[in-house]
Structure formats: structure tokens, C-alpha cells
Design a protein around this motif. Structure first.
Motif, PDB file in Angstrom:
ATOM      1  N   VAL A  19      40.173   7.747  36.359  1.00 19.62           N
ATOM      2  CA  VAL A  19      39.014   8.793  36.806  1.00 19.62           C
ATOM      3  C   VAL A  19      39.807   9.766  37.381  1.00 19.62           C
ATOM      4  O   VAL A  19      39.743  11.430  37.155  1.00 19.62           O
ATOM      5  CB  VAL A  19      37.707   8.465  37.196  1.00 19.62           C
ATOM      6  CG1 VAL A  19      37.022   9.812  36.854  1.00 19.62           C
ATOM      7  CG2 VAL A  19      36.985   7.795  35.391  1.00 19.62           C
ATOM      8  N   ARG A  23      43.116  11.089  34.640  1.00 22.49           N
ATOM      9  CA  ARG A  23      41.536  11.963  33.779  1.00 22.49           C
ATOM     10  C   ARG A  23      40.869  13.054  34.584  1.00 22.49           C
ATOM     11  O   ARG A  23      39.933  13.639  34.056  1.00 22.49           O
ATOM     12  CB  ARG A  23      41.166  11.055  33.523  1.00 22.49           C
ATOM     13  CG  ARG A  23      41.605   9.673  32.131  1.00 22.49           C
ATOM     14  CD  ARG A  23      40.825   8.561  31.372  1.00 22.49           C
ATOM     15  NE  ARG A  23      39.981   9.316  30.328  1.00 22.49           N
ATOM     16  CZ  ARG A  23      40.375   9.433  29.492  1.00 22.49           C
ATOM     17  NH1 ARG A  23      41.261   9.078  29.169  1.00 22.49           N
ATOM     18  NH2 ARG A  23      39.426  10.450  28.811  1.00 22.49           N
ATOM     19  N   LYS A  26      40.787  16.178  32.536  1.00 20.06           N
ATOM     20  CA  LYS A  26      40.075  15.563  30.929  1.00 20.06           C
ATOM     21  C   LYS A  26      38.708  15.740  30.594  1.00 20.06           C
ATOM     22  O   LYS A  26      38.078  15.198  31.089  1.00 20.06           O
ATOM     23  CB  LYS A  26      41.151  14.962  30.102  1.00 20.06           C
ATOM     24  CG  LYS A  26      42.523  14.858  30.464  1.00 20.06           C
ATOM     25  CD  LYS A  26      43.584  13.209  29.781  1.00 20.06           C
ATOM     26  CE  LYS A  26      44.669  13.497  30.217  1.00 20.06           C
ATOM     27  NZ  LYS A  26      45.224  12.528  30.184  1.00 20.06           N
ATOM     28  N   SER A  27      38.549  16.533  29.830  1.00 13.58           N
ATOM     29  CA  SER A  27      37.016  16.102  29.162  1.00 13.58           C
ATOM     30  C   SER A  27      36.714  14.777  28.550  1.00 13.58           C
ATOM     31  O   SER A  27      37.637  13.974  27.898  1.00 13.58           O
ATOM     32  CB  SER A  27      37.042  17.259  27.428  1.00 13.58           C
ATOM     33  OG  SER A  27      35.272  16.823  27.199  1.00 13.58           O
ATOM     34  N   THR A  28      35.705  14.177  28.939  1.00  9.50           N
ATOM     35  CA  THR A  28      35.291  12.612  28.712  1.00  9.50           C
ATOM     36  C   THR A  28      33.800  13.090  27.501  1.00  9.50           C
ATOM     37  O   THR A  28      32.487  13.585  28.383  1.00  9.50           O
ATOM     38  CB  THR A  28      35.270  11.673  29.703  1.00  9.50           C
ATOM     39  OG1 THR A  28      34.715  11.855  30.740  1.00  9.50           O
ATOM     40  CG2 THR A  28      37.198  11.190  30.307  1.00  9.50           C
ATOM     41  N   TRP A  30      31.614  11.166  29.729  1.00  7.34           N
ATOM     42  CA  TRP A  30      30.631  10.285  30.675  1.00  7.34           C
ATOM     43  C   TRP A  30      30.483  12.296  31.350  1.00  7.34           C
ATOM     44  O   TRP A  30      29.853  12.300  32.087  1.00  7.34           O
ATOM     45  CB  TRP A  30      31.658   9.848  31.095  1.00  7.34           C
ATOM     46  CG  TRP A  30      31.979   8.452  30.045  1.00  7.34           C
ATOM     47  CD1 TRP A  30      32.975   8.616  29.919  1.00  7.34           C
ATOM     48  CD2 TRP A  30      31.027   7.812  29.625  1.00  7.34           C
ATOM     49  NE1 TRP A  30      33.464   7.186  28.590  1.00  7.34           N
ATOM     50  CE2 TRP A  30      32.451   6.605  28.455  1.00  7.34           C
ATOM     51  CE3 TRP A  30      29.801   7.577  29.028  1.00  7.34           C
ATOM     52  CZ2 TRP A  30      31.953   6.302  27.768  1.00  7.34           C
ATOM     53  CZ3 TRP A  30      29.359   6.456  28.073  1.00  7.34           C
ATOM     54  CH2 TRP A  30      30.356   6.194  27.833  1.00  7.34           C
ATOM     55  N   ARG A  31      31.030  13.552  31.457  1.00 12.43           N
ATOM     56  CA  ARG A  31      30.795  14.360  32.572  1.00 12.43           C
ATOM     57  C   ARG A  31      29.902  14.630  32.282  1.00 12.43           C
ATOM     58  O   ARG A  31      29.337  14.994  31.540  1.00 12.43           O
ATOM     59  CB  ARG A  31      32.669  15.434  32.106  1.00 12.43           C
ATOM     60  CG  ARG A  31      33.801  14.764  31.807  1.00 12.43           C
ATOM     61  CD  ARG A  31      34.376  15.635  33.260  1.00 12.43           C
ATOM     62  NE  ARG A  31      35.206  15.051  33.306  1.00 12.43           N
ATOM     63  CZ  ARG A  31      35.931  13.691  34.567  1.00 12.43           C
ATOM     64  NH1 ARG A  31      35.280  13.864  35.200  1.00 12.43           N
ATOM     65  NH2 ARG A  31      37.551  13.874  34.041  1.00 12.43           N
ATOM     66  N   ASP A  37      36.303  19.087  32.581  1.00 11.37           N
ATOM     67  CA  ASP A  37      37.150  18.683  33.903  1.00 11.37           C
ATOM     68  C   ASP A  37      35.827  18.022  35.167  1.00 11.37           C
ATOM     69  O   ASP A  37      34.896  18.252  34.921  1.00 11.37           O
ATOM     70  CB  ASP A  37      38.477  18.895  34.304  1.00 11.37           C
ATOM     71  CG  ASP A  37      37.802  20.502  34.257  1.00 11.37           C
ATOM     72  OD1 ASP A  37      36.294  20.401  35.359  1.00 11.37           O
ATOM     73  OD2 ASP A  37      38.712  21.382  34.755  1.00 11.37           O
ATOM     74  N   LYS A 103      25.052   9.005  29.514  1.00 10.48           N
ATOM     75  CA  LYS A 103      26.570   9.929  30.471  1.00 10.48           C
ATOM     76  C   LYS A 103      26.345   8.900  32.141  1.00 10.48           C
ATOM     77  O   LYS A 103      27.817   8.872  32.575  1.00 10.48           O
ATOM     78  CB  LYS A 103      26.106  11.088  30.269  1.00 10.48           C
ATOM     79  CG  LYS A 103      26.031  12.649  29.419  1.00 10.48           C
ATOM     80  CD  LYS A 103      26.941  13.635  29.872  1.00 10.48           C
ATOM     81  CE  LYS A 103      27.004  14.445  28.548  1.00 10.48           C
ATOM     82  NZ  LYS A 103      27.434  15.280  28.902  1.00 10.48           N
TER      83      LYS A 103
END
Length: 120
Positions: A19, A23, A26-28, A30-31, A37, A103
């Protein structure tokens, strides 16, 4: 049981390193909020950028210590409970901004796994 503990340490430690080191930009799913980001995520939480760096450094160091505790058990408690504390903070930030429960699932999972590691 020793094999399970090693697996848990690797899962938690490598996931945190992924994470924060792989990452982070990067978009996930869970953000927090609508962040793409980690910087945006901390902004959504209302936290300053310096705090993101402090939390990130602490998480990376504790994740490395958790993995190292496979060979150096004397650092296990500090690493596991430190990660648990930070994950409690992460869950509370998701709650603060009224994120859907989904999330905060990864942070809550790593909180529980870290407590299992530290207590067993």
C-alpha cells in the motif's frame, strides 16, 4: 501454529508495504472518500501532509519489523501492537468522514490480525 503466525506476519507486513511503497499513487476501492491516492486520502481526512509522511514512515518501519520478527521475535510485540494502533486510527478516519463500512474493511482486518499476532 508457528507456520500460521509466519503467514500472518507476511500477509500483514507485505500488504502494508504494498500500500505505502507500490500503490500509494494508485486509486483503490479502499481509499477514504473519493481519493485517488494517499495524499488525497489524508486531505479528505482533514490531516496535514506532514502527518501522512509520519504515518507512512511508521507503517513501513513497523511492517518491516513485523516481517523481521519471524527471525527476531523480540520485536514482534512492538511491531504488531504498533500496526494495530495505526490501523485503529485508519478505521476511525473512515468513520470520521462517513465512509461506507466496506472502505474500512482492510484496516479493520489488519487491526484484528495484528492483535492476533501480538497476543498469541
Amino acid at each position: 501454529m508457528e507456520f500460521v503466525m509466519i503467514a500472518l506476519k507476511l500477509i500483514v507486513g507485505l500488504s502494508i508495504l504494498n500500500v505505502w511503497l507500490v500503490r500509494s499513487k494508485k486509486s483503490t476501492a479502499w481509499r477514504g472518500g473519493d481519493a485517488n491516492d494517499i495524499k488525497e486520502e489524508f486531505k479528505n481526512y482533514g490531516l496535514p501532509i506532514w502527518f501522512m509522511y509520519a504515518v507512512g514512515t511508521a507503517k513501513v518501519v513497523l511492517a518491516i519489523l513485523l516481517i523481521a520478527s519471524i527471525y527476531y521475535p523480540q520485536v514482534e510485540a512492538v511491531a504488531a501492537f504498533g500496526i494495530a494502533f495505526l490501523m485503529l486510527g485508519a478505521v476511525s478516519m473512515h468513520i470520521k468522514i462517513s465512509d461506507p463500512l466496506k472502505k474500512s474493511l482492510p484496516a479493520f482486518t489488519f487491526l484484528v490480525l495484528s492483535l492476533v499476532i501480538g497476543l498469541l
